[in-house]
Design a protein around this motif. Sequence first.
Motif, PDB file in Angstrom:
ATOM      1  N   ARG A 122       3.982 -12.291  -4.549  1.00  0.00           N
ATOM      2  CA  ARG A 122       4.341 -10.866  -4.541  1.00  0.00           C
ATOM      3  C   ARG A 122       5.678 -10.706  -3.829  1.00  0.00           C
ATOM      4  O   ARG A 122       5.880 -11.319  -2.778  1.00  0.00           O
ATOM      5  CB  ARG A 122       3.288 -10.039  -3.784  1.00  0.00           C
ATOM      6  CG  ARG A 122       1.971  -9.974  -4.492  1.00  0.00           C
ATOM      7  CD  ARG A 122       0.981  -9.104  -3.752  1.00  0.00           C
ATOM      8  NE  ARG A 122      -0.364  -9.442  -4.186  1.00  0.00           N
ATOM      9  CZ  ARG A 122      -1.473  -9.039  -3.579  1.00  0.00           C
ATOM     10  NH1 ARG A 122      -1.389  -8.269  -2.515  1.00  0.00           N
ATOM     11  NH2 ARG A 122      -2.646  -9.406  -4.033  1.00  0.00           N
ATOM     12  N   ASP A 124       7.012  -9.104  -1.576  1.00  0.00           N
ATOM     13  CA  ASP A 124       6.843  -8.291  -0.365  1.00  0.00           C
ATOM     14  C   ASP A 124       8.018  -8.537   0.570  1.00  0.00           C
ATOM     15  O   ASP A 124       8.724  -9.535   0.437  1.00  0.00           O
ATOM     16  CB  ASP A 124       5.552  -8.703   0.365  1.00  0.00           C
ATOM     17  CG  ASP A 124       4.319  -8.061  -0.254  1.00  0.00           C
ATOM     18  OD1 ASP A 124       4.453  -6.975  -0.837  1.00  0.00           O
ATOM     19  OD2 ASP A 124       3.227  -8.651  -0.142  1.00  0.00           O
ATOM     20  N   GLY A 129       2.970 -13.100   8.757  1.00  0.00           N
ATOM     21  CA  GLY A 129       1.750 -12.826   7.996  1.00  0.00           C
ATOM     22  C   GLY A 129       2.003 -12.170   6.652  1.00  0.00           C
ATOM     23  O   GLY A 129       1.068 -11.791   5.961  1.00  0.00           O
ATOM     24  N   TYR A 131       4.200 -12.937   3.201  1.00  0.00           N
ATOM     25  CA  TYR A 131       5.067 -13.884   2.508  1.00  0.00           C
ATOM     26  C   TYR A 131       5.155 -13.502   1.044  1.00  0.00           C
ATOM     27  O   TYR A 131       4.422 -12.629   0.579  1.00  0.00           O
ATOM     28  CB  TYR A 131       4.485 -15.309   2.649  1.00  0.00           C
ATOM     29  CG  TYR A 131       4.155 -15.638   4.081  1.00  0.00           C
ATOM     30  CD1 TYR A 131       5.153 -15.972   4.986  1.00  0.00           C
ATOM     31  CD2 TYR A 131       2.837 -15.548   4.542  1.00  0.00           C
ATOM     32  CE1 TYR A 131       4.859 -16.235   6.312  1.00  0.00           C
ATOM     33  CE2 TYR A 131       2.531 -15.803   5.871  1.00  0.00           C
ATOM     34  CZ  TYR A 131       3.549 -16.141   6.751  1.00  0.00           C
ATOM     35  OH  TYR A 131       3.256 -16.382   8.053  1.00  0.00           O
ATOM     36  N   PHE A 134       1.796 -16.823  -1.081  1.00  0.00           N
ATOM     37  CA  PHE A 134       0.739 -16.983  -0.094  1.00  0.00           C
ATOM     38  C   PHE A 134      -0.550 -17.425  -0.784  1.00  0.00           C
ATOM     39  O   PHE A 134      -0.661 -17.388  -2.005  1.00  0.00           O
ATOM     40  CB  PHE A 134       0.539 -15.696   0.730  1.00  0.00           C
ATOM     41  CG  PHE A 134       0.239 -14.463  -0.076  1.00  0.00           C
ATOM     42  CD1 PHE A 134       1.258 -13.737  -0.663  1.00  0.00           C
ATOM     43  CD2 PHE A 134      -1.070 -14.027  -0.244  1.00  0.00           C
ATOM     44  CE1 PHE A 134       0.983 -12.599  -1.410  1.00  0.00           C
ATOM     45  CE2 PHE A 134      -1.353 -12.883  -0.981  1.00  0.00           C
ATOM     46  CZ  PHE A 134      -0.322 -12.174  -1.567  1.00  0.00           C
ATOM     47  N   GLN A 136      -4.727 -17.524  -1.383  1.00  0.00           N
ATOM     48  CA  GLN A 136      -5.951 -16.708  -1.310  1.00  0.00           C
ATOM     49  C   GLN A 136      -7.165 -17.523  -1.750  1.00  0.00           C
ATOM     50  O   GLN A 136      -7.049 -18.426  -2.580  1.00  0.00           O
ATOM     51  CB  GLN A 136      -5.854 -15.505  -2.262  1.00  0.00           C
ATOM     52  CG  GLN A 136      -4.925 -14.402  -1.795  1.00  0.00           C
ATOM     53  CD  GLN A 136      -5.012 -13.159  -2.656  1.00  0.00           C
ATOM     54  OE1 GLN A 136      -5.386 -13.219  -3.821  1.00  0.00           O
ATOM     55  NE2 GLN A 136      -4.656 -12.020  -2.087  1.00  0.00           N
ATOM     56  N   ARG A 279      -7.267   1.369  -0.266  1.00  0.00           N
ATOM     57  CA  ARG A 279      -6.575   0.082  -0.447  1.00  0.00           C
ATOM     58  C   ARG A 279      -5.556   0.230  -1.569  1.00  0.00           C
ATOM     59  O   ARG A 279      -5.770   0.988  -2.501  1.00  0.00           O
ATOM     60  CB  ARG A 279      -7.553  -1.042  -0.802  1.00  0.00           C
ATOM     61  CG  ARG A 279      -8.570  -1.332   0.258  1.00  0.00           C
ATOM     62  CD  ARG A 279      -9.092  -2.751   0.128  1.00  0.00           C
ATOM     63  NE  ARG A 279      -8.129  -3.725   0.612  1.00  0.00           N
ATOM     64  CZ  ARG A 279      -7.873  -4.883   0.004  1.00  0.00           C
ATOM     65  NH1 ARG A 279      -8.477  -5.191  -1.114  1.00  0.00           N
ATOM     66  NH2 ARG A 279      -6.988  -5.719   0.512  1.00  0.00           N
ATOM     67  N   ALA A 299      -4.581  -7.277   7.790  1.00  0.00           N
ATOM     68  CA  ALA A 299      -5.916  -7.639   7.279  1.00  0.00           C
ATOM     69  C   ALA A 299      -5.968  -9.120   6.902  1.00  0.00           C
ATOM     70  O   ALA A 299      -5.028  -9.655   6.322  1.00  0.00           O
ATOM     71  CB  ALA A 299      -6.242  -6.785   6.072  1.00  0.00           C
ATOM     72  N   LEU A 300      -7.076  -9.775   7.255  1.00  0.00           N
ATOM     73  CA  LEU A 300      -7.261 -11.190   6.887  1.00  0.00           C
ATOM     74  C   LEU A 300      -7.825 -11.318   5.478  1.00  0.00           C
ATOM     75  O   LEU A 300      -7.797 -12.395   4.890  1.00  0.00           O
ATOM     76  CB  LEU A 300      -8.236 -11.874   7.849  1.00  0.00           C
ATOM     77  CG  LEU A 300      -7.934 -11.827   9.339  1.00  0.00           C
ATOM     78  CD1 LEU A 300      -8.854 -12.766  10.082  1.00  0.00           C
ATOM     79  CD2 LEU A 300      -6.490 -12.187   9.607  1.00  0.00           C
ATOM     80  N   GLY A 301      -8.365 -10.233   4.976  1.00  0.00           N
ATOM     81  CA  GLY A 301      -8.931 -10.274   3.634  1.00  0.00           C
ATOM     82  C   GLY A 301      -9.431  -8.896   3.286  1.00  0.00           C
ATOM     83  O   GLY A 301      -9.487  -8.008   4.145  1.00  0.00           O
ATOM     84  N   GLY A 326      -6.882 -13.797   2.682  1.00  0.00           N
ATOM     85  CA  GLY A 326      -5.505 -14.275   2.864  1.00  0.00           C
ATOM     86  C   GLY A 326      -5.508 -15.500   3.775  1.00  0.00           C
ATOM     87  O   GLY A 326      -5.622 -15.368   4.988  1.00  0.00           O
TER      88      GLY A 326
HETATM   89  P1  AMP Z   1      -5.226  -8.012  -1.926  1.00  0.00           P
HETATM   90  O1  AMP Z   1      -5.139  -9.038  -3.029  1.00  0.00           O
HETATM   91  O2  AMP Z   1      -4.058  -7.089  -1.888  1.00  0.00           O
HETATM   92  O3  AMP Z   1      -6.575  -7.350  -1.895  1.00  0.00           O
HETATM   93  O4  AMP Z   1      -5.120  -8.822  -0.553  1.00  0.00           O
HETATM   94  C1  AMP Z   1      -6.113  -9.670  -0.075  1.00  0.00           C
HETATM   95  C2  AMP Z   1      -5.606 -10.361   1.162  1.00  0.00           C
HETATM   96  O5  AMP Z   1      -4.479 -11.174   0.846  1.00  0.00           O
HETATM   97  C3  AMP Z   1      -5.084  -9.436   2.238  1.00  0.00           C
HETATM   98  O6  AMP Z   1      -6.123  -8.914   3.021  1.00  0.00           O
HETATM   99  C4  AMP Z   1      -4.199 -10.374   3.028  1.00  0.00           C
HETATM  100  O7  AMP Z   1      -4.972 -11.144   3.925  1.00  0.00           O
HETATM  101  C5  AMP Z   1      -3.630 -11.267   1.968  1.00  0.00           C
HETATM  102  N1  AMP Z   1      -2.269 -10.847   1.618  1.00  0.00           N
HETATM  103  C6  AMP Z   1      -1.877  -9.808   0.845  1.00  0.00           C
HETATM  104  N2  AMP Z   1      -0.528  -9.764   0.742  1.00  0.00           N
HETATM  105  C7  AMP Z   1      -0.053 -10.791   1.469  1.00  0.00           C
HETATM  106  C8  AMP Z   1       1.271 -11.305   1.757  1.00  0.00           C
HETATM  107  N3  AMP Z   1       2.369 -10.751   1.240  1.00  0.00           N
HETATM  108  N4  AMP Z   1       1.374 -12.402   2.553  1.00  0.00           N
HETATM  109  C9  AMP Z   1       0.277 -13.006   3.063  1.00  0.00           C
HETATM  110  N5  AMP Z   1      -0.988 -12.588   2.822  1.00  0.00           N
HETATM  111  C10 AMP Z   1      -1.155 -11.492   2.043  1.00  0.00           C
END
Ligand code: AMP
Length: 437
Positions: A122, A124, A129, A131, A134, A136, A279, A299-301, A326
């Motif tokens: 992504r 971002d 934390g 990136y 990253f 998942q 969210r 958030a960690l996840g 994450g």
């Molecule tokens: P999501 O897919 O948006 O529901 O995100 C799930 C988890 O992925 C989040 O709670 C974070 O722990 C992690 N996450 C989301 N975006 C990032 C990012 N840019 N860098 C690192 N971890 C991320």
Amino acid sequence: MNNLLLYWGGYCMPTSLQPVRGMRDLIGEEAQIFTTILGKARQTAECYGFCEVVVPHVESFELLSAKSGEEIRQRMFIFKDLGERQVALRPEFTASIARLVTTVLRNEPKPLRLFSSGTVYRYDEPQKGRYREFWQSNFELMGSSRPEADAEIVLLTNALMASLGLEGYVFKIGHIGVIRGILGQDGVDEKTQNAVLQKMDKKDYDAALELVDSEKSRSMLEGLITLKGNNWREIVNQMQIYVANYPIAKLAVENLGDILGLIAESGDLRVEVEPAFARGLEYYTGMIFEIYVPQLDIALGGGGRYDRLIEVFGGDATPAVGCAHGIDRVAIALQTQKAIGGKKVTKKVAVIPITEALKPQALRIAQQLRLAGVAVEFEVMGRKMVKALEYADKRKSDYAVIVGERELKDGTVMLKDLSSRQQNIIAIEKLAETITG
Ligand code: AMP
């Protein structure tokens, strides 16, 4: 000529040796932590009956954008392949999983429990934390609309975090159906609802309220924003009072209460109920959650219920709930809490033959130790003892096994403890046992 490259004798030398912005190399211990977390995620998947699927990193842009909300669509790495196809690096797993569920897995008995893991991309703004590449671990439970399915997803996340030794983590839980139920009944269209939820996700409540024309809806949202706490029964009761005249939102609150009841009765979780929690991803329709540790404000996840996605993909109506963890952030949390950070999984040993002629026997001893689960770095540089020991110290080895002719004749070696500097003659058959102690 590409100005980023210097051409030299037909070869081109890159002018920058940095990774691309937002992407990282993981080296040594850091890579090991990732492997450990991913291993635990896989074990959790097995324990909860999830089947692993490996999906491509690249999907058609059309597929990814059909599912992702505006937020993620704007942050995708999109490019044309050499066949002029518009493709993108996966920004998450759910689209690929939904593709599988509407095609090859369409006739599989429900529910489907699917696990996947790997990197996602992504665009971002990079920071601690956050990136652009990253990792998942992703769990999807498809085919059930019942609260026990939502509870399973939260409980498996809890099991994963506990198995890693994380402490003090809290589940923030809400229900997107409550806010949508209120806004929908007051005539706020879906596009505006999405924009409101995005602002609420960013905690920009003033901006969220500004988007809502209906006075009734605005005051309902204001009320919900002030509600939150860890006594789930109390919060749910208060929510019931708020939404008494909103039948759809009322059903959502009941559903949230059922899920929280199941979680409270079956697990030892710390829960914070937050009715105004939203969210970023637009496809959620029900319960949503995120996990936090006190040391970090990211958030960690997180995850939630998305009952309409499979239909968007042209599949049969399939209610679904899922989550993604994450891994990069879980690793930061573990290092911060020193849960698995500096802890070595195995003992590390340098095996050093004193002379060239002793290399075969020394290699055999190294092999025996490795079979017994000891990590061995064999001396491959032909260095003298002092230099080889200096290197072993730099590598933070626990022991050096010095293979000398005299000892070998007696079936022994010299074992040097590199922290106490003590050395003892040890029988080769007792060596692994002495090291792993
Ligand atoms: P999501 O897919 O948006 O529901 O995100 C799930 C988890 O992925 C989040 O709670 C974070 O722990 C992690 N996450 C989301 N975006 C990032 C990012 N840019 N860098 C690192 N971890 C991320």
